[in-house]
Design an enzyme around this catalytic site. Structure first.
Site, PDB file in Angstrom:
ATOM      1  N   GLY A 145       0.846  -1.188   0.000  1.00  0.00           N
ATOM      2  CA  GLY A 145       0.000   0.000   0.000  1.00  0.00           C
ATOM      3  C   GLY A 145       0.880   1.236   0.000  1.00  0.00           C
ATOM      4  N   GLY A 193       4.317  -5.909  -4.180  1.00  0.00           N
ATOM      5  CA  GLY A 193       5.669  -6.114  -3.657  1.00  0.00           C
ATOM      6  C   GLY A 193       5.830  -7.432  -2.918  1.00  0.00           C
ATOM      7  N   GLY A 211       2.899  -9.736  -2.341  1.00  0.00           N
ATOM      8  CA  GLY A 211       2.006 -10.727  -2.952  1.00  0.00           C
ATOM      9  C   GLY A 211       2.598 -11.325  -4.221  1.00  0.00           C
ATOM     10  N   ASN A 261     -10.152  -7.753 -11.408  1.00  0.00           N
ATOM     11  CA  ASN A 261     -10.410  -7.381 -10.028  1.00  0.00           C
ATOM     12  C   ASN A 261     -10.934  -8.617  -9.288  1.00  0.00           C
ATOM     13  OD1 ASN A 261     -11.847  -6.413  -7.633  1.00  0.00           O
ATOM     14  ND2 ASN A 261     -11.443  -4.376  -8.470  1.00  0.00           N
ATOM     15  N   ALA A 262     -10.247  -8.973  -8.206  1.00  0.00           N
ATOM     16  CA  ALA A 262     -10.578 -10.226  -7.517  1.00  0.00           C
ATOM     17  C   ALA A 262     -12.035 -10.269  -7.071  1.00  0.00           C
ATOM     18  CB  ALA A 262      -9.661 -10.407  -6.317  1.00  0.00           C
ATOM     19  N   THR A 313      -4.171  -9.039  -1.782  1.00  0.00           N
ATOM     20  CA  THR A 313      -4.368  -7.655  -2.210  1.00  0.00           C
ATOM     21  C   THR A 313      -4.075  -6.769  -0.994  1.00  0.00           C
ATOM     22  OG1 THR A 313      -6.674  -7.867  -1.587  1.00  0.00           O
ATOM     23  CG2 THR A 313      -6.153  -8.217  -3.921  1.00  0.00           C
ATOM     24  N   CYS A 341      16.618 -16.718   4.626  1.00  0.00           N
ATOM     25  CA  CYS A 341      16.288 -18.099   4.974  1.00  0.00           C
ATOM     26  C   CYS A 341      15.865 -18.164   6.434  1.00  0.00           C
ATOM     27  CB  CYS A 341      17.410 -19.059   4.647  1.00  0.00           C
ATOM     28  SG  CYS A 341      18.751 -19.128   5.757  1.00  0.00           S
TER      29      CYS A 341
HETATM   30  P1  NAD Z   1       1.211  -3.879  -2.661  1.00  0.00           P
HETATM   31  O1  NAD Z   1       0.427  -2.668  -2.341  1.00  0.00           O
HETATM   32  O2  NAD Z   1       2.584  -3.749  -3.195  1.00  0.00           O
HETATM   33  O3  NAD Z   1       0.376  -4.791  -3.681  1.00  0.00           O
HETATM   34  C1  NAD Z   1      -1.008  -5.037  -3.550  1.00  0.00           C
HETATM   35  C2  NAD Z   1      -1.543  -5.384  -4.937  1.00  0.00           C
HETATM   36  O4  NAD Z   1      -2.920  -5.690  -4.880  1.00  0.00           O
HETATM   37  C3  NAD Z   1      -1.387  -4.230  -5.917  1.00  0.00           C
HETATM   38  O5  NAD Z   1      -0.598  -4.652  -6.992  1.00  0.00           O
HETATM   39  C4  NAD Z   1      -2.819  -3.895  -6.320  1.00  0.00           C
HETATM   40  O6  NAD Z   1      -2.916  -3.484  -7.659  1.00  0.00           O
HETATM   41  C5  NAD Z   1      -3.526  -5.210  -6.075  1.00  0.00           C
HETATM   42  N1  NAD Z   1      -4.963  -5.064  -5.841  1.00  0.00           N
HETATM   43  C6  NAD Z   1      -5.605  -4.181  -5.033  1.00  0.00           C
HETATM   44  N2  NAD Z   1      -6.926  -4.384  -5.056  1.00  0.00           N
HETATM   45  C7  NAD Z   1      -7.131  -5.425  -5.900  1.00  0.00           C
HETATM   46  C8  NAD Z   1      -8.300  -6.111  -6.316  1.00  0.00           C
HETATM   47  N3  NAD Z   1      -9.507  -5.765  -5.867  1.00  0.00           N
HETATM   48  N4  NAD Z   1      -8.150  -7.158  -7.177  1.00  0.00           N
HETATM   49  C9  NAD Z   1      -6.935  -7.528  -7.651  1.00  0.00           C
HETATM   50  N5  NAD Z   1      -5.794  -6.887  -7.285  1.00  0.00           N
HETATM   51  C10 NAD Z   1      -5.905  -5.864  -6.412  1.00  0.00           C
HETATM   52  O7  NAD Z   1       1.203  -4.752  -1.326  1.00  0.00           O
HETATM   53  P2  NAD Z   1       2.082  -6.035  -0.927  1.00  0.00           P
HETATM   54  O8  NAD Z   1       3.366  -5.572  -0.367  1.00  0.00           O
HETATM   55  O9  NAD Z   1       2.091  -7.005  -2.041  1.00  0.00           O
HETATM   56  O10 NAD Z   1       1.208  -6.599   0.270  1.00  0.00           O
HETATM   57  C11 NAD Z   1      -0.088  -7.119   0.020  1.00  0.00           C
HETATM   58  C12 NAD Z   1      -0.853  -7.375   1.294  1.00  0.00           C
HETATM   59  O11 NAD Z   1      -0.281  -8.461   2.004  1.00  0.00           O
HETATM   60  C13 NAD Z   1      -0.832  -6.203   2.249  1.00  0.00           C
HETATM   61  O12 NAD Z   1      -2.061  -6.103   2.912  1.00  0.00           O
HETATM   62  C14 NAD Z   1       0.262  -6.549   3.208  1.00  0.00           C
HETATM   63  O13 NAD Z   1       0.130  -5.876   4.435  1.00  0.00           O
HETATM   64  C15 NAD Z   1       0.097  -8.044   3.312  1.00  0.00           C
HETATM   65  N6  NAD Z   1       1.342  -8.732   3.621  1.00  0.00           N
HETATM   66  C16 NAD Z   1       1.287 -10.033   3.989  1.00  0.00           C
HETATM   67  C17 NAD Z   1       2.456 -10.718   4.275  1.00  0.00           C
HETATM   68  C18 NAD Z   1       2.438 -12.145   4.674  1.00  0.00           C
HETATM   69  O14 NAD Z   1       3.460 -12.751   4.897  1.00  0.00           O
HETATM   70  N7  NAD Z   1       1.320 -12.774   4.727  1.00  0.00           N
HETATM   71  C19 NAD Z   1       3.676 -10.097   4.190  1.00  0.00           C
HETATM   72  C20 NAD Z   1       3.703  -8.793   3.761  1.00  0.00           C
HETATM   73  C21 NAD Z   1       2.543  -8.133   3.459  1.00  0.00           C
END
Ligand code: NAD
Length: 554
Positions: free
Chosen positions: A51, A174, A176, A240-241, A262, A408
């Site tokens: 975000g 980044g 995802g 869009n998901a 997302t 790792c």
């Molecule tokens: P980011 O903002 O770089 O990417 C999010 C992506 O989702 C964007 O490319 C955007 O275009 C897309 N998107 C938004 N709404 C959408 C929709 N309705 N349909 C399809 N695509 C859509 O974020 P990121 O760094 O990839 O992080 C994603 C999420 O995962 C965040 O909420 C983050 O906090 C969380 N996260 C989880 C972990 C984990 O290990 N589980 C680690 C880091 C981040």
């Protein structure tokens, strides 16, 4: 037009210092690296990932941080408040060179509305986890965690691999963006829905995704063919998901595995509402943020409801740490928490052993330095075949972004041992420059996040946030090179408090002592936290490794 990053963000490499010591240089290079156009998602806006996760509050603050780091003495500490440098104090040689506090808001006010007000006034920034604490290493930073998650899921549900299965997810940003690569590493087929085509292109350029399409029919056909042939394949589907999932259900397509990444943690700047182009979304966000948030949250509820329907029809479904279930629940969808989060489902046993996303970066910029450290892992940890397989796969499949780095999952004892070896290699000249060692805040003892890392704790202590604070304090007194304490990472405002640390291995004896202390107490906090919550595996680990816990009997 000149970009904001031009003349500001430099790729410092080699052994020439731009500061008064390697510790300051390490912080400077990692700050620059976070904003390297090959690393950050939107460097021109200081956005690194997740975000609006930023590395500095604004360009004025960025320039002042750079100036401060260049002037900082070896016995001084720079304080950074939500991305703005606010003080330099005299401390001592073993103290951190930088202390960072990002996005912290008094609990009763800790929501996005207050944050946006403060942000608009220029008083705050969102630090996410590794963005504001200068240890983001591109999508690689999450690949192993994602790989660990899908490996464990495969083990629990499909035997050893994901071969012959289709995983459906969304969000190829980044973090995802690591999902398609991790799924194929575990042998499966992945459809990743992403609304922004340029994000898919980036994943294809960096070999995280294989192919792209804007046709749902084609995505399903390609996935089913690969599944039938037992081939690993990742497909970026433009869409869009919240619209695509219901459409898939209507066509009778149910994946074997289902999740989502997302940017749902941020309904205004992250998630794109149903039916909207990126341009329309950007316009509405600016002109009517209240309406935007309303549409965004309603779309998330629709998205989660489709996930639950797919789960009911057989998809192994889990939440991937973006807080989308909470939003759906707040919107009135009662079954939002019917599927579990990834930590209780697949990761917690590793946390009980103090394991988590440990990483290191070659400040030289020379990939050969990382190759040499890879060899050390293969030699010193040869008993851990899962880890060694990971390193071999990473060498083959992961393209470095910015400074060469590796990740790792190492645990208590292993981290300190490996840190000392790295420091010795720097001392002997085997590595061409110092290495920084750090981790994500998503780690075993550094985060309180009831919908993610601390979901469903055995003793009900999900929301207890003393742990990350103790973690930051012990790492600071132990002599980490920089330490950070953040709020709202991963899951958004009000839902998490977490700490980060980075430590420099510059080959000196002083660094060796600091590394021994910090790389013991840091994973130690993970064991302690899980012992306190009553996990048998953590108790066994504490006993076996001799972690001193006053009230642990026996
Ligand atoms: P980011 O903002 O770089 O990417 C999010 C992506 O989702 C964007 O490319 C955007 O275009 C897309 N998107 C938004 N709404 C959408 C929709 N309705 N349909 C399809 N695509 C859509 O974020 P990121 O760094 O990839 O992080 C994603 C999420 O995962 C965040 O909420 C983050 O906090 C969380 N996260 C989880 C972990 C984990 O290990 N589980 C680690 C880091 C981040």
């Amino acid at each position: 037009m000149k970009s904001n990053t031009e003349g500001r963000v430099f790729r410092y490499r080699g052994t020439e210092l731009h500061t008064k010591g390697w510790q300051q240089e390490a912080a400077l290079r990692m700050l620059m690296n976070n904003l390297d156009p090959d690393v950050a998602e939107r460097p021109e806006d200081l956005v690194v990932y997740g975000g609006i996760g930023k590395a500095a509050r604004n360009w004025e603050s960025f320039d002042a941080i750079v100036r401060s780091l260049k002037e900082l003495e070896n016995d001084e500490t720079l304080l950074v408040q939500s991305g703005k440098p606010v003080a330099i104090f005299k401390t001592h040689l073993d103290a951190p060179r930088v202390l960072i506090a990002n996005s912290n808001i008094v609990p009763a006010y800790a929501n996005w509305e207050t944050f946006h007000e403060l942000d608009k006034k220029g008083l705050m920034m969102y630090g996410q986890m590794t963005a504001g604490s200068w240890i983001y290493i591109g999508s690689q930073g999450i690949v192993q965690g994602t790989y660990e998650t899908f490996s464990e899921l495969a083990k629990q549900h499909f035997g050893e691999s994901l071969k012959g299965t289709i995983t459906l997810t969304a969000g190829l940003g980044g973090m995802g963006g690591a999902q398609p690569l991790a799924v194929t590493m575990v042998g499966g087929v992945c459809i990743g829905i992403e609304v922004d085509e340029t994000r898919i292109d980036r994943r294809i350029e960096t070999r995280y995704t294989d192919v792209k399409t804007d046709s749902l029919d084609e995505a399903i056909r390609l996935a089913e063919e690969a599944k039938a042939a037992g081939k690993a394949l990742s497909i970026g589907l433009i869409g869009n998901a919240s619209d695509v999932l219901p459409e898939m259900i209507a066509r009778g397509f149910i994946p074997d595995v289902l999740t989502d990444q997302t940017s749902a943690h941020d309904p205004l700047n992250g998630y794109i509402p149903s039916g909207m182009s990126l341009q329309d979304a950007a316009k509405l966000r600016k002109e009517n943020p209240v309406e935007y948030v309303k549409l965004s949250k309603a779309s998330m509820a629709k998205h989660v409801s489709a996930m639950v329907e797919m789960m009911d029809k057989g998809a192994v479904t889990f939440d991937y740490g973006n807080n989308i279930r909470q939003v759906a629940k707040d919107e009135g969808f009662e079954r939002a928490f019917d599927f579990p989060g990834f930590v209780p489902a697949y990761i917690r046993p590793q946390f009980c052993e103090g394991k988590g996303p440990f990483r290191w970066v070659a400040l030289s910029g020379d990939p050969e330095d990382i190759r040499k450290t890879d060899e050390v892992i293969l030699r010193e940890f040869s008993y851990n075949t899962h880890l060694c397989n990971w390193i071999k796969m990473a060498q083959d499949k992961i393209q470095f972004q910015g400074l060469p780095s590796r990740i790792c999952w190492l645990g208590y004892g292993e981290r300190a041992r490996f840190g000392k070896i790295i420091n010795d290699m720097v001392a002997s000249g085997e590595l061409s420059a110092p290495i920084v060692i750090g981790r994500d805040h998503l780690d075993s003892g550094s985060v309180a996040s009831p919908n993610r890392e601390t979901e469903a704790m055995k003793d009900g202590s999900d929301a207890v946030a003393d742990w990350p604070i103790l973690n930051a304090m012990i790492n600071a007194v132990g002599g980490a090179t920089w330490v950070s304490l953040h709020h709202g990472g991963g899951v958004g405002m009000g839902y998490s408090i977490h700490a980060g640390m980075v430590i420099l291995a510059d080959g000196t004896k002083e660094a060796e002592a600091r590394i021994e202390r910090v790389l013991t107490s840091d994973p130690g906090m993970g064991i302690v936290r899980h012992v306190d919550a009553g996990y048998d595996l953590a108790i066994e680990t504490a006993r076996e490794k001799g972690v001193n816990i006053p009230m642990l009997e026996g």
